[in-house]
Motif scaffolding. Structure first.
Motif, PDB file in Angstrom:
ATOM      1  N   LEU A  60       0.822  -1.207   0.000  1.00 41.70           N
ATOM      2  CA  LEU A  60       0.000   0.000   0.000  1.00 41.70           C
ATOM      3  C   LEU A  60       0.864   1.269   0.000  1.00 41.70           C
ATOM      4  O   LEU A  60       0.570   2.234  -0.704  1.00 41.70           O
ATOM      5  N   GLU A  61       1.929   1.259   0.806  1.00 45.69           N
ATOM      6  CA  GLU A  61       2.786   2.441   0.885  1.00 45.69           C
ATOM      7  C   GLU A  61       3.469   2.731  -0.449  1.00 45.69           C
ATOM      8  O   GLU A  61       3.610   3.897  -0.845  1.00 45.69           O
ATOM      9  N   ILE A  62       3.849   1.689  -1.145  1.00 49.69           N
ATOM     10  CA  ILE A  62       4.466   1.889  -2.469  1.00 49.69           C
ATOM     11  C   ILE A  62       3.437   2.443  -3.451  1.00 49.69           C
ATOM     12  O   ILE A  62       3.727   3.373  -4.210  1.00 49.69           O
ATOM     13  N   ILE A  63       2.217   1.897  -3.410  1.00 51.13           N
ATOM     14  CA  ILE A  63       1.169   2.347  -4.335  1.00 51.13           C
ATOM     15  C   ILE A  63       0.858   3.812  -4.128  1.00 51.13           C
ATOM     16  O   ILE A  63       0.823   4.607  -5.086  1.00 51.13           O
ATOM     17  N   TRP A  64       0.584   4.231  -2.863  1.00 51.16           N
ATOM     18  CA  TRP A  64       0.196   5.633  -2.660  1.00 51.16           C
ATOM     19  C   TRP A  64       1.372   6.603  -2.659  1.00 51.16           C
ATOM     20  O   TRP A  64       1.198   7.794  -2.486  1.00 51.16           O
ATOM     21  N   THR A  65       2.584   6.076  -2.873  1.00 50.05           N
ATOM     22  CA  THR A  65       3.738   6.944  -3.108  1.00 50.05           C
ATOM     23  C   THR A  65       4.026   7.070  -4.610  1.00 50.05           C
ATOM     24  O   THR A  65       4.310   8.162  -5.110  1.00 50.05           O
ATOM     25  N   VAL A  66       3.931   5.958  -5.321  1.00 45.96           N
ATOM     26  CA  VAL A  66       4.265   5.946  -6.750  1.00 45.96           C
ATOM     27  C   VAL A  66       3.214   6.682  -7.584  1.00 45.96           C
ATOM     28  O   VAL A  66       3.562   7.447  -8.506  1.00 45.96           O
ATOM     29  N   ILE A  67       1.936   6.474  -7.266  1.00 43.15           N
ATOM     30  CA  ILE A  67       0.868   7.103  -8.060  1.00 43.15           C
ATOM     31  C   ILE A  67       0.983   8.628  -8.074  1.00 43.15           C
ATOM     32  O   ILE A  67       0.925   9.252  -9.147  1.00 43.15           O
ATOM     33  N   PRO A  68       1.143   9.317  -6.914  1.00 45.37           N
ATOM     34  CA  PRO A  68       1.325  10.777  -6.970  1.00 45.37           C
ATOM     35  C   PRO A  68       2.549  11.209  -7.765  1.00 45.37           C
ATOM     36  O   PRO A  68       2.517  12.240  -8.450  1.00 45.37           O
ATOM     37  N   ILE A  69       3.634  10.414  -7.691  1.00 47.55           N
ATOM     38  CA  ILE A  69       4.836  10.756  -8.456  1.00 47.55           C
ATOM     39  C   ILE A  69       4.537  10.700  -9.953  1.00 47.55           C
ATOM     40  O   ILE A  69       4.933  11.588 -10.722  1.00 47.55           O
ATOM     41  N   ILE A  70       3.800   9.656 -10.368  1.00 45.12           N
ATOM     42  CA  ILE A  70       3.442   9.527 -11.780  1.00 45.12           C
ATOM     43  C   ILE A  70       2.580  10.713 -12.220  1.00 45.12           C
ATOM     44  O   ILE A  70       2.792  11.303 -13.290  1.00 45.12           O
ATOM     45  N   LEU A  71       1.609  11.091 -11.392  1.00 43.02           N
ATOM     46  CA  LEU A  71       0.732  12.222 -11.721  1.00 43.02           C
ATOM     47  C   LEU A  71       1.523  13.526 -11.800  1.00 43.02           C
ATOM     48  O   LEU A  71       1.272  14.364 -12.679  1.00 43.02           O
ATOM     49  N   LEU A  72       2.480  13.715 -10.888  1.00 45.46           N
ATOM     50  CA  LEU A  72       3.308  14.921 -10.916  1.00 45.46           C
ATOM     51  C   LEU A  72       4.164  14.976 -12.173  1.00 45.46           C
ATOM     52  O   LEU A  72       4.370  16.059 -12.752  1.00 45.46           O
ATOM     53  N   VAL A  73       4.678  13.834 -12.604  1.00 46.70           N
ATOM     54  CA  VAL A  73       5.478  13.789 -13.834  1.00 46.70           C
ATOM     55  C   VAL A  73       4.606  14.141 -15.035  1.00 46.70           C
ATOM     56  O   VAL A  73       5.004  14.923 -15.914  1.00 46.70           O
ATOM     57  N   ILE A  74       3.387  13.578 -15.083  1.00 41.03           N
ATOM     58  CA  ILE A  74       2.465  13.858 -16.191  1.00 41.03           C
ATOM     59  C   ILE A  74       2.157  15.352 -16.264  1.00 41.03           C
ATOM     60  O   ILE A  74       2.070  15.935 -17.346  1.00 41.03           O
ATOM     61  N   LEU A  75       1.990  15.994 -15.096  1.00 39.14           N
ATOM     62  CA  LEU A  75       1.697  17.419 -15.066  1.00 39.14           C
ATOM     63  C   LEU A  75       2.957  18.265 -15.228  1.00 39.14           C
ATOM     64  O   LEU A  75       2.940  19.312 -15.883  1.00 39.14           O
ATOM     65  N   GLY A  76       4.053  17.812 -14.639  1.00 41.49           N
ATOM     66  CA  GLY A  76       5.270  18.622 -14.598  1.00 41.49           C
ATOM     67  C   GLY A  76       5.993  18.755 -15.923  1.00 41.49           C
ATOM     68  O   GLY A  76       6.466  19.838 -16.277  1.00 41.49           O
ATOM     69  N   VAL A  77       6.054  17.679 -16.704  1.00 38.92           N
ATOM     70  CA  VAL A  77       6.813  17.713 -17.963  1.00 38.92           C
ATOM     71  C   VAL A  77       6.245  18.748 -18.938  1.00 38.92           C
ATOM     72  O   VAL A  77       6.970  19.631 -19.425  1.00 38.92           O
TER      73      VAL A  77
END
Length: 346
Positions: free
Chosen positions: A91-108
């Motif tokens: 669970l900790e990996i899931i709710w850490t990785v998903i926000p990172i992916i969303l930030l990359v999608i928005l940040g790039v």
């Protein structure tokens, strides 16, 4: 609980009505949600991307929260301790990785756009160079290559990049044309901010000051007029042409003494707004709308608006630096008529 529900049922129709009412407010040319140029369209694209990601996150989080509330609600008579998930690595990996992916999608795309829209066109020979100076409470536009200085209306060709160098002559202001580009602050001294935009579609776009700058901040409007290249060239030529003073010697003396000590007409110079072609502008003082079919208090013919402004500028725009000039009603009418006849047909 029931009382709260009844209150909520009464408020919901009211809130829905307010949403519908407010959605009809404003103007098409004063909205960042109605982009009319490539810069505004790119910025609008980023807005849609970020709102989509935020909406996705909100929907997922609320859905999970409702599921957990319903699925794991304590049942009557159940005294057992729920299964604990603390320290669950999956669970900790899931709710850490998903926000990172969303930030990359928005940040790039955001970083790409930020650097792309920061491109400097101030040395581009093909761009229209405009030096914008903000004043309380009006806008000065100088075209150094064309040798033209005007106020309140920014005339631009629709086939070129418009390069802006913005500063202020007094307090902080912010230059903003919502449907064409984002805002930039105008700072004092040598701290000049730059931006660029294009307006390929001919038309009139409303600009605003977006920085609280005094009692008439809300009245510090300006217009951007996008025209074809031939019309732009005619406008530049007309702005540089000499303008004759009134034929009446007494009126010419009154105008020179009371107006041209600060303002300029034709190829003259002055620190106040340039009045060349003021009869052709869409407004007087940026917010008295020129029209032959007046419906609101801030509307009237060019001559009527000029009279209203000259008689008592502080009543129209509190805090402006022009101040009331001691003129008779006849002098006000004569000056207003002369200025209203200063038209440029381009």
């Amino acid at each position: 609980m029931m009382n709260r529900w009844h209150v909520l049922k009464r408020l919901m129709p009211l809130l829905a009505g307010m949403v519908l009412l407010l959605s009809g407010c404003g103007r098409a040319d004063l909205s960042a949600l109605r982009p009319q140029g490539p810069v505004a369209e790119e910025q609008f694209g980023l807005m849609k991307l970020s709102i989509t990601i935020m909406a996705f996150v909100v929907i997922v989080v609320f859905a999970i929260a409702l599921y957990v509330i319903i699925r794991f609600k304590r049942r009557p008579g159940d005294k057992s301790v729920p299964v604990q998930v603390e320290g669950n690595h999956k669970l900790e990996i899931i709710w850490t990785v998903i926000p990172i992916i969303l930030l990359v999608i928005l940040g790039v795309p955001t970083i790409k756009s930020v650097f792309g829209l920061a491109e400097d066109y101030t040395k581009d020979p093909n761009a229209i160079q405009v030096k914008v100076t903000a004043h309380q409470y009006w806008w000065e536009f100088e075209y150094p290559k064309e040798g033209v200085k005007t106020a309140q209306e920014l005339i631009i060709p629709n086939d070129a990049v418009i390069s802006i160098e913005a500063k202020t002559a007094d307090v902080l202001h912010s230059f903003w044309i919502p449907s064409l580009a984002g805002k930039i602050d105008t700072n004092p001294g040598g701290n000049v901010n730059t931006m660029y935009f294009k307006a390929p579609k001919e038309g009139v776009y409303l600009g605003k000051c977006a920085e609280l700058c005094g009692p008439s901040h809300a009245l510090m409007d300006f217009k951007v007029k996008s025209v074809d290249r031939a019309s732009y060239d005619r406008w530049v030529a007309a702005q540089k042409a000499p303008v004759a003073l009134p034929a009446d010697a007494q009126l010419a003396d009154t105008l020179t003494t009371n107006c041209l000590s600060c303002h300029a007409i034709g190829d003259g110079t002055g620190w106040a707004p340039n009045l060349t072609g003021i009869g052709s502008r869409g407004s007087v003082a940026g917010m008295l709308v020129n029209t032959d079919d007046a419906q609101y208090a801030n509307e009237g013919t060019v001559e009527e608006n000029l009279e209203k402004w000259i008689k008592d500028p502080d009543k129209v725009k509190p805090g402006n630096k022009m101040g009331k000039i001691e003129l008779s009603d006849e002098e006000v009418k004569a000056i207003s008529k002369y200025l209203a006849d200063l038209k440029i047909d381009y």
